[in-house]
Structure formats: structure tokens, C-alpha cells
Motif scaffolding. Sequence first.
Motif, PDB file in Angstrom:
ATOM      1  N   MET A   6      28.095  33.777  38.484  1.00 18.32           N
ATOM      2  CA  MET A   6      27.649  33.623  39.867  1.00 18.32           C
ATOM      3  C   MET A   6      26.279  32.965  40.002  1.00 18.32           C
TER       4      MET A   6
ATOM      5  N   TRP B 253      24.309  38.908  41.436  1.00 15.93           N
ATOM      6  CA  TRP B 253      24.331  37.466  41.692  1.00 15.93           C
ATOM      7  C   TRP B 253      23.659  36.725  40.545  1.00 15.93           C
TER       8      TRP B 253
ATOM      9  N   TYR C  67      18.887  38.392  46.960  1.00 12.12           N
ATOM     10  CA  TYR C  67      20.034  38.536  46.066  1.00 12.12           C
ATOM     11  C   TYR C  67      20.008  39.854  45.281  1.00 12.12           C
TER      12      TYR C  67
ATOM     13  N   ALA D 247      24.673  31.050  43.134  1.00 15.21           N
ATOM     14  CA  ALA D 247      23.570  31.634  43.895  1.00 15.21           C
ATOM     15  C   ALA D 247      22.454  30.613  44.112  1.00 15.21           C
TER      16      ALA D 247
END
Lengths: 364, 297
Positions: free
Chosen positions: B163, B157, B139, B167
Motif C-alpha cells: 500500500m 498504509w 495515514y 499512499a
Amino acid sequence: MAEIEIRNIGKFFGPVEVLKDVSMTIADGEFVVMLGESGCGKTTTLRAIAGLESVTSGKILIDGEEVQDKKASERDIAFVFQSFSLYPHMTVYENIAFPLRAVRMNASDRQAAVKEVAEILRIEPLLNRKPSALSGGDMQRVAIGRALVRRPKALLMDEPIGALDATLREQMRAEIKRLHISRGSTSVYVTHDQIEAMSLADRIVIMNDGILQQIGAPEEVYLRPANLFVAQFVGSPVMNVTDVALEGGDGGASVMIGGDKQGFHFPGQVVGHLNGAPLSLGIRPEAVLLSHDAAHGAIEVETTNVEPLGSHDIVDVRVGETVLRSRTEAGFVSGEGQKVWVGLDPLQAHFFDRDSGQALRGAN
Amino acid sequence: MTHSEPRAGQSAARGLNDKSIRNLFIFPTIAFLIIFNIFPLLFSLYTSFTDFRASTNAPANWVGLENYSYLLTNEFIWRNFTITAKYVLISVTGQVVVGFGLAMLLNRYMPFKGLITTLLLLPMMLSMAVVGLFWKLLYDPNFGIINHSLGLGKFEWLANPDMALWAVAITDIWMWSPFVMLLSLAGLSAVPKHLYEAAEIDRAGTFYTFFRITLPLVAPILMIAIIFRTMEAFKTFDLAYILSSQPTTELIAIRLYKMAFLEWQTGLSSAFAYIVLVMVVGITMIYVKYLNKVKER
């Protein structure tokens, strides 16, 4: 309803050829039964017609239209499976209505159609039950109902009553016949049970080893079998088949069985067409006639075994080296080792080419 | 068979009788159960009604339902619950969709099917901590392969509050979809082939067959997979803890951990644990009830 035509279909499963150049035409409204031992290709043929199995070569026509490359769902054919194949999570009603719902028929028409079929098959009280709560016979009624409800072009049945017990089988056999007569649907039925085949069929198709042996009405395959396989497959007890030697000319001949010096006399019209090739004689037990007195042309023999079957007995007699089975009235002889006279009915005798197995018939 | 005081040598020679087997195996098990399961369970139930702190020597004071009422009315705790609910929903839905989809793909003839299935199962066999650590790298906004292959540039992320939960859920989906796939595959292969032939003859289309035949028949076993995954997702700790330290990924298990072992509010966190327990049992019961209904069909 529709006419089904099969033209020279062949099928391989891997390297194994299961159908060899099979052709037949099934007329509109006809009830055809495919008969043969397991593995003879009868079920494969049926599944090929339905579209559940592809063919390697040849054509299948329904109402003159080639369908061999079409999916089963595009052929408008119904199929009754040996395992019934009811949807286990649906009620009887939902099972029968499934083919109608699948093509989005409206609810009221659907209800009417299911009701009609349920009435014909006498399963109205079961409509709310799950398949798991049904007896074998009822399951099969539901399976047939599901097949009939949408008025398919043809009804294909793969040993539909093979899984039922004997009494129920007899009852369902009669029901299937009644249904066919009332509906007039083109039907193809696969079985290994010759009694089912004889009692249901307009015509019987006999198969062996992926090869079609004979097509004909039940009495035709019984009375005029095309070859040794058909002769021995149809009829119970099995037809007596034995190698014979012929002596004589146009006026008639002596047929010698099992090396016995004394032959049976056969008239000229029965043996006149035989050209001297090695022969096998096929004769059904009911054409092997036993008598207690010395009849004309009969040979004195000894009984070797008696099977009492209630309505009649099957008596084995030894002619030379060969044992012939005869169907007699019950209690005709009391046991083995008895002296009787045996005669053969020449008009019920079948001659076969010993090498090819093909029936040899005169002009009649 | 009864022995009058068997001597040690004698009993060894004759082997163990039923009674001594019972003594040898059952009693230690019961003892362990009591010491490590039943006692902590009851003790934590007791502490949940006190202001006990395991970090001090102070005696526990009985506070009644105070811990419970505090937790159930605290909006920060409710935020943890909301986050968890959202996480469970995303994660389990994703696993069912991906897992069932893979099972549908695998449930047909294909070359190397066994090998493919085994390889697909690999994520499930890894350690949660390891998965968390290398997904953190995947990520990474600067050199992570996810941004690189999706062409997302320097997309954040895990540092992005909006997010981060997604994630974590995506990682969980990657890891546990194979589990759903495995159970679904068992369910799918148990659907008799002749039912599909019957449906084909009955002119049912692909979607109709799927929703009317496949799904209802696989539902019971899929339900079991969903029960397992929901319970697991509900108590997720390690993955979220390793991947992200955002407040938006503070699942109840993480909050509980902090409360119990960083803030040392032992009594309060016991009450919290009991609330979570009741919730998990409640959700499971709903599922089990539905499962039984599905099975009846």
C-alpha cells in the motif's frame, strides 16, 4: 415540416422584461422573418422557439404539441447561428455529419445524406477541410448544411448572413431563398436588415421593445404599416412623418404641414374617417411629388438638400417649418435653393394618432 | 551612441546606455549559467564515465561505458524504474481524473465559485515536506483520521509494502490535482458556449458532447498539464522520502540520492542521472509530438 405556434410568451432576464405577450402562428412551410433593432427581442423569441432560452410565461407549440418545457434536443429543430458555430476540430464532412452521428444513424445513410446536402449547397470540394480554412460564405453554407442534413421540423436562423460582406450577403440571400423554395422547410429568420426581410419573407414580424408590432406580408407592412414604429422602420429612405392640422369636412380637407398656411387638398375618401384627434401624417419619399411647373394643389417650396444616389435622387424641400424628403428621378434638380412645386399623393398618405402612434385607416 | 570613455559621474547623470545595460545584466547571467549549470552538467557527464567518488581524494579513473552498462543491467535499478513508472502512472492518472472532474464541476455557475476555486488550490501552495509530514499523521494506523473516517480499523498504509506506493501517490494526487484543475478550467472556459448550444440543437447527448466536443477542445491544454505532472512525478523525491522508507517506494530519485550521497558513488550516480535525464526528455518528446498533433486538429 411543422407548424409553430407561440401563445402569449413573456420573458424576463432578471428584472428586465425582454418579451411582452408575444403571439404568432407560423404556418407549415412558411418563411417568416423577424425584423427589429438589436435588443428588440427577436433573437430571444427565436431562441425560445429552439429551446435555447426558457420562457417566463406562455406556451410554444410545434405541430400542436406543447414544447416550452422540453429541451432543445427534444424539439427536433435546426438552428443556424450568427457566429456559424462550426465545430473547429472537425472537418466540414464531420461537421455536417455530426447531427446524424449524434443520433447513431448508420454509416451508409449518413454518407448519402451528407453528400446530398453538400451537393445542394455546392460545398462538395470542401468536405475535407477544417472550418478555419473556409471563407465566411462557405462557413455559413456548412452551417446551413449541418442544419438541413437531418430534415428538421423547422429551420431557425439567427442573422445567418449578418457577418458577411455586402456582396456575399446578397448572394447568400438568393441562395437561402432558393433553398427554401426547393426544400419547403418551415423557416424562421431573424435579421435587422429590412432588405433581407423584404426579399426573403412570406411574412414579416416586426418587433420593438419586446412587443410584437405587426405581422404581415412584406408589401402589407410597407403599404399599410400598423403604427408609427413600423412606418418608420420599414422603407428606405425613411418615411416622412410630421404633425399636421386638418381643415375641412366630408368633401375633403386641407392638410397643413409645418405651420404652412397653404394646405394640401386631400379628398373625402382619404380623410373622411379621421375624427379630429391630433394627427401625424406619414408619407413615403416616393409619394412626395416634385414638379418644375405649378401643378394643381401644389405648393411652391425651396429645395434644401440633394442626395444623388445614381438611380434616383433624394431631394429635401422645406414646407413651412418641416423638411420633407422626396424621391425624384436622377438630376431632377441641380442643387439646393431651387424653387419647385411639391404635391402629395393622397392615396399613399398614412395618418396616425399622434398620441398612440396607431395607424388610422378608413374602411378601405 | 558612442561615448569616449564616459566618466563615472557623467554616465550616472545620463542614465545607462544600451551597452552598459548589456554588460550589467547579461554578462553576470551568463557567468552564473556557466558556473552553476553548464559546468556541472559537463563535469557530471565526464564523471559518469569514471569511478570518481566525491568522498575521497583519489583521482578519477576513466572506466568508459562501464557505469552505464552496470546500471542498465542491474535488476535492482530496474526495480526502481518499475516502481517509478507505476508511481507516475497512478499519480498522473489520478490527478487528471480528479483535477479534470473538479474543473468540470466548477465550470458552471455556482455561488462562491471564486472562493471555492481558491480554497481548492491551497494544497498546491504548501511545502512538499510539510505535506509529507502531516499526511504521515493522517495515514497513522492508530490515530490517523483516514482509517478513522473510512472505518478501516488499524489498516497499515505506509508500513504495508503493497500500500505504501499507493499512499504516496494518493498524497501526490491530493496535492497536485488542483494544478490540473486550474489548467483544465482555463481550457474548459475557452470552449465557446455556442458550440454546446449547437450540439444541443444537433441532439447530441451528454456523453457524446463530452467526448466529441469538450475533450478534443480541451486536449491541448490538458496535455500541457500532463507533461508538467509527468516530469514532476518522475523526479518525485521529498514526498516519498518523508512518507515511507519501504523498498517498494524507492523511486529512482531516492535511489539516486542514496547512491550519490550515502554511498558516495559519484561516477555511477552521474551516469544514473544521465539515464534519467534521457528518459524524461524522451517521454516529454512523445508528449510534445502528441500535443502538436492535437493542436493541429
